[in-house]
Motif scaffolding. Structure first.
Motif, mmCIF file in Angstrom:
data_model
loop_
_atom_site.group_PDB
_atom_site.id
_atom_site.type_symbol
_atom_site.label_atom_id
_atom_site.label_comp_id
_atom_site.label_asym_id
_atom_site.label_seq_id
_atom_site.Cartn_x
_atom_site.Cartn_y
_atom_site.Cartn_z
ATOM 1 N N UNK A 38 -16.388 -27.268 -4.999
ATOM 2 C CA UNK A 38 -16.240 -26.982 -6.433
ATOM 3 C C UNK A 38 -16.827 -25.618 -6.799
ATOM 4 N N UNK A 39 -17.966 -25.319 -6.204
ATOM 5 C CA UNK A 39 -18.624 -24.042 -6.510
ATOM 6 C C UNK A 39 -17.817 -22.863 -5.954
ATOM 7 N N UNK A 40 -17.264 -23.056 -4.775
ATOM 8 C CA UNK A 40 -16.418 -22.001 -4.213
ATOM 9 C C UNK A 40 -15.212 -21.747 -5.122
ATOM 10 N N UNK A 41 -14.578 -22.829 -5.572
ATOM 11 C CA UNK A 41 -13.377 -22.691 -6.422
ATOM 12 C C UNK A 41 -13.705 -21.994 -7.747
ATOM 13 N N UNK A 42 -14.822 -22.374 -8.349
ATOM 14 C CA UNK A 42 -15.222 -21.775 -9.628
ATOM 15 C C UNK A 42 -15.441 -20.275 -9.474
ATOM 16 N N UNK A 96 -14.270 -14.374 -10.057
ATOM 17 C CA UNK A 96 -14.591 -13.067 -9.473
ATOM 18 C C UNK A 96 -13.347 -12.373 -8.920
ATOM 19 N N UNK A 97 -13.436 -11.069 -8.643
ATOM 20 C CA UNK A 97 -12.272 -10.332 -8.146
ATOM 21 C C UNK A 97 -11.689 -10.949 -6.877
ATOM 22 N N UNK A 98 -10.379 -10.790 -6.730
ATOM 23 C CA UNK A 98 -9.677 -11.440 -5.620
ATOM 24 C C UNK A 98 -9.827 -10.702 -4.283
#
Length: 232
Positions: free
Chosen positions: A58-62, A67-69
């Motif tokens: 979940x934290x990675x997805x958020x 943030x920039x891609x």
């Protein structure tokens, strides 16, 4: 503070490479940003860091969305099969594959989006009961099975060494993982690469580099102690 700490960690990696006759270009620093706010990640980005590691899906997805891609995200924590679908298109590398069932789920999600997903096999070298990962003996048979999956690509191995007061105590752990990767590499299996060894954290990454790590996962050494009251 973050820029300074990044510089320090980079210097330590270079010293460890010098000591062991390695090229610092062979070692990738993953800044472990779990529980850290976006502002601290932005500080690291300003200092040139583009590769970050997260423990929780979940934290990675958020953070991926906010943030920039151009950043590269690595999932370094334990991965549950029902969460794979959320990161199949986001994680540059999954470090924590420790079962055929998990690999099959990754393969299934990869097929859906037509992406071959790079993974590392997590090996519990020290055989700690509290840690995930397969035993050294189970690693090759598992890799033989996973290598048959068309949407999963094995890039190497990962381990989480014990937390010790003296990092030298973990040298045999790192050495054993390196030897295991050499042994597996010599089998020349299709769809199996052993070019990545993810080992070493804030406490012991210098020793890990000396023993062949190509990726080190440093959080506290860059961002300071974790604050578990914040997750974004």
């Amino acid at each position: 503070m973050v820029a300074e700490q990044l510089q320090n960690v980079g210097d330590e990696i270079r010293k460890a490479c010098e000591k062991s006759g390695r090229d610092p270009q062979e070692v990738t620093l993953i800044a472990v940003s779990k529980t850290k706010p976006i502002s601290m990640i932005e500080e690291a980005m300003e200092a040139g860091q583009t590769i970050f590691g997260e423990n929780k899906v979940q934290e990675l997805c958020t953070k991926y969305e906010e943030l920039p891609k151009n950043l590269e995200w690595h999932l370094i924590g334990h991965l549950q099969r029902n969460k794979v679908k959320y990161i199949a298109d986001k994680a540059a590398l999954i470090h924590s594959v420790d079962s055929l069932r998990l690999a099959e789920t990754i393969n299934h999600e990869g097929e859906k989006i037509q992406r071959v997903i790079p993974v590392l096999i997590e090996v519990n070298v020290a055989e700690e009961e509290t840690k995930f990962g397969v035993s050294v003996e189970e690693t090759l048979p598992l890799i033989e099975e996973i290598s048959k999956l068309p949407y999963v690509q094995i890039r190497g191995l990962m381990t989480i060494a014990p937390y010790v007061a003296d990092p030298e105590e973990n040298r045999p752990v790192f050495r054993k993982l390196k030897q295991l990767s050499v042994d597996i590499s010599s089998k020349n299996m299709n769809n199996v690469h052993m070019d990545t060894l993810s080992m070493g954290m804030t406490n012991d990454y210098q020793v890990a580099v000396e023993e062949g790590a190509t990726m080190v996962r440093v959080g506290t050494g860059i961002f300071g102690e974790r604050d578990y009251s914040k997750t974004n």
